[in-house]
Design an enzyme around this catalytic site. Structure first.
Site, short mmCIF file in Angstrom:
data_model
loop_
_atom_site.label_atom_id
_atom_site.label_comp_id
_atom_site.label_asym_id
_atom_site.label_seq_id
_atom_site.Cartn_x
_atom_site.Cartn_y
_atom_site.Cartn_z
N ASP A 183 5.93 6.39 2.02
CA ASP A 183 4.90 5.94 1.08
C ASP A 183 4.79 6.98 -0.03
O ASP A 183 5.28 8.12 0.13
CB ASP A 183 3.54 5.80 1.81
CG ASP A 183 2.42 5.40 0.87
OD1 ASP A 183 2.63 4.53 0.00
OD2 ASP A 183 1.31 5.95 0.98
N SER A 184 4.10 6.63 -1.09
CA SER A 184 3.85 7.59 -2.17
C SER A 184 2.98 8.74 -1.68
O SER A 184 2.82 9.72 -2.39
CB SER A 184 3.14 6.89 -3.32
OG SER A 184 1.87 6.45 -2.90
N TYR B 227 2.07 6.53 -7.36
CA TYR B 227 3.20 5.82 -7.96
C TYR B 227 2.70 4.74 -8.93
O TYR B 227 3.43 4.32 -9.82
CB TYR B 227 4.01 5.09 -6.87
CG TYR B 227 4.97 5.93 -6.05
CD1 TYR B 227 5.04 7.32 -6.17
CD2 TYR B 227 5.82 5.30 -5.14
CE1 TYR B 227 5.93 8.04 -5.39
CE2 TYR B 227 6.72 6.02 -4.37
CZ TYR B 227 6.77 7.39 -4.49
OH TYR B 227 7.66 8.10 -3.72
N ASN C 35 2.97 -0.82 -1.18
CA ASN C 35 3.10 -2.08 -1.93
C ASN C 35 3.79 -1.85 -3.27
O ASN C 35 4.58 -2.67 -3.73
CB ASN C 35 1.72 -2.69 -2.18
CG ASN C 35 1.07 -3.16 -0.90
OD1 ASN C 35 1.21 -4.30 -0.52
ND2 ASN C 35 0.38 -2.26 -0.22
N THR C 36 3.46 -0.72 -3.91
CA THR C 36 3.98 -0.44 -5.24
C THR C 36 5.49 -0.21 -5.17
O THR C 36 6.25 -0.72 -6.01
CB THR C 36 3.27 0.80 -5.82
OG1 THR C 36 1.86 0.66 -5.60
CG2 THR C 36 3.54 0.96 -7.29
N GLU D 22 -5.78 10.67 -1.13
CA GLU D 22 -4.86 11.81 -1.06
C GLU D 22 -5.62 13.13 -0.88
O GLU D 22 -5.14 14.05 -0.23
CB GLU D 22 -4.00 11.89 -2.34
CG GLU D 22 -2.89 10.85 -2.41
CD GLU D 22 -1.82 11.04 -1.35
OE1 GLU D 22 -1.33 12.16 -1.22
OE2 GLU D 22 -1.49 10.06 -0.65
N CYS E 94 -3.05 -2.13 -1.16
CA CYS E 94 -2.42 -0.81 -1.26
C CYS E 94 -2.66 -0.14 0.09
O CYS E 94 -3.76 -0.25 0.65
CB CYS E 94 -3.08 -0.02 -2.39
SG CYS E 94 -2.72 1.76 -2.35
N THR E 95 -1.64 0.53 0.60
CA THR E 95 -1.75 1.04 1.97
C THR E 95 -2.74 2.21 2.08
O THR E 95 -3.11 2.60 3.20
CB THR E 95 -0.37 1.45 2.51
OG1 THR E 95 0.22 2.40 1.61
CG2 THR E 95 0.54 0.25 2.64
N1 DGL Z 1 0.10 3.30 -0.90
C1 DGL Z 1 0.65 2.86 -2.17
C2 DGL Z 1 0.66 1.34 -2.24
O1 DGL Z 1 0.56 0.68 -1.23
C3 DGL Z 1 -0.04 3.55 -3.27
C4 DGL Z 1 0.76 3.55 -4.52
C5 DGL Z 1 0.43 4.66 -5.46
O2 DGL Z 1 0.76 5.80 -5.15
O3 DGL Z 1 -0.12 4.36 -6.53
O4 DGL Z 1 0.80 0.76 -3.29
#
Ligand code: DGL
Length: 269
Positions: free
Chosen positions: A15-16, A47, A79-80, A156, A188-189
């Site tokens: 993940d990001s 992200y 998701n992104t 974060e 978004c996770t």
């Molecule tokens: N957890 C990411 C998602 O599901 C976050 C993306 C991001 O870092 O903006 O989209």
């Protein structure tokens, strides 16, 4: 490689940042015997405001790192990154790639008011994949999308219920409620970690839906179909890598995952 040897590898998840741990906990609950390898790319989060090309290139790098560490399957717990990179990841790697998408389909089935809200990043909401998802599953219902700049950063930093986080969540949830949404998709996770706060501010009449459980089920299906599921008595291990500030990653990931989690620096960055 033979079947049993291939099945011995870990499931790689990225993940990001720390948000994908909301998916990892569903995977761990469903697949207790699998070894899991998680990358939090916190040094590059969020992200959501970055160009799709950048996200695609970075996702390919992270998947390569997971494969180099023996991953037998990859879960894109973002998701992104899914919207930007799932297709190229599947072109590059023959292993099972399980990816996220906002839970519009179950939300459309669940809503009684006919109005569904979607909280997600800017990147997810402006992607062609999200437009296609609405085309397929949102017929006959109204979908209100709400980009949520700043929320990923709150998670974060481990700020799950500060004044600032509360104010942001209230600002993003209010327009959905004003339009009559009775179902909100956590697209978004990172957002499942804000579920208690979102639920409190949205009220008990609003259902919140996340994609993690469906992804864990899909992973289980794919591992079985491809003969990659482990068959052993011992419980699976969990290993964590993070980019960026390692002491922050340790503090936040221990809180979100487990006190004894040990997070190593992601190299090369
Ligand atoms: N957890 C990411 C998602 O599901 C976050 C993306 C991001 O870092 O903006 O989209």
């Amino acid at each position: 490689m033979t079947g049993p040897a291939r099945s011995a590898g870990p499931v790689g998840v990225f993940d990001s940042g720390v948000g994908g741990l909301s998916v990892l906990r569903r995977i761990r609950a469903r697949l207790p015997h699998e070894d899991l390898l998680y990358i939090a790319d916190s040094g590059h989060a969020p992200y959501g405001d970055r160009p799709a090309d950048w996200i695609r290139a970075r996702s390919l790098e992270l998947a390569d790192l997971l494969v180099a560490r023996g991953a037998k399957a990859i879960v894109v717990a973002c998701n992104t990154a899914t919207a930007a990179a799932a297709a190229v990841l599947r072109e590059r790697h023959a292993l099972p790639i399980v990816a996220m998408e906002p839970a519009v389909k179950p939300a459309a089935a669940a809503t009684k008011s006919g109005v569904v809200g979607v909280l997600a990043t800017v990147g997810t909401l402006k992607s062609a994949q999200f437009a296609a998802l609405l085309d397929r599953f949102a017929n006959g219902i109204e979908v209100i999308t709400q980009p949520c700049p700043g929320l990923v950063e709150c998670v974060e930093r481990g700020e799950l219920d500060t004044h600032a986080t509360r104010a942001l969540v209230a600002r993003y949830v209010a327009p959905l409620l004003a339009r009559g949404a009775d179902t909100i998709v956590l697209g978004c996770t990172h957002y499942p970690f804000l579920q208690p706060l979102i639920a409190e501010l949205a009220g008990p009449q609003v259902a919140l839906i996340e994609t993690g459980p469906a992804v864990a089920r899909q992973l289980e299906r794919r591992l079985k179909e491809d003969g990659l599921a482990v068959e052993r008595a011992r419980l699976g291990s969990s290993a964590f890598y993070a980019s960026g500030d390692l002491s922050l990653a340790n503090r936040v990931m221990r809180r979100l995952w487990a006190e004894d989690a040990s997070i190593e620096a992601l190299l090369p960055e």
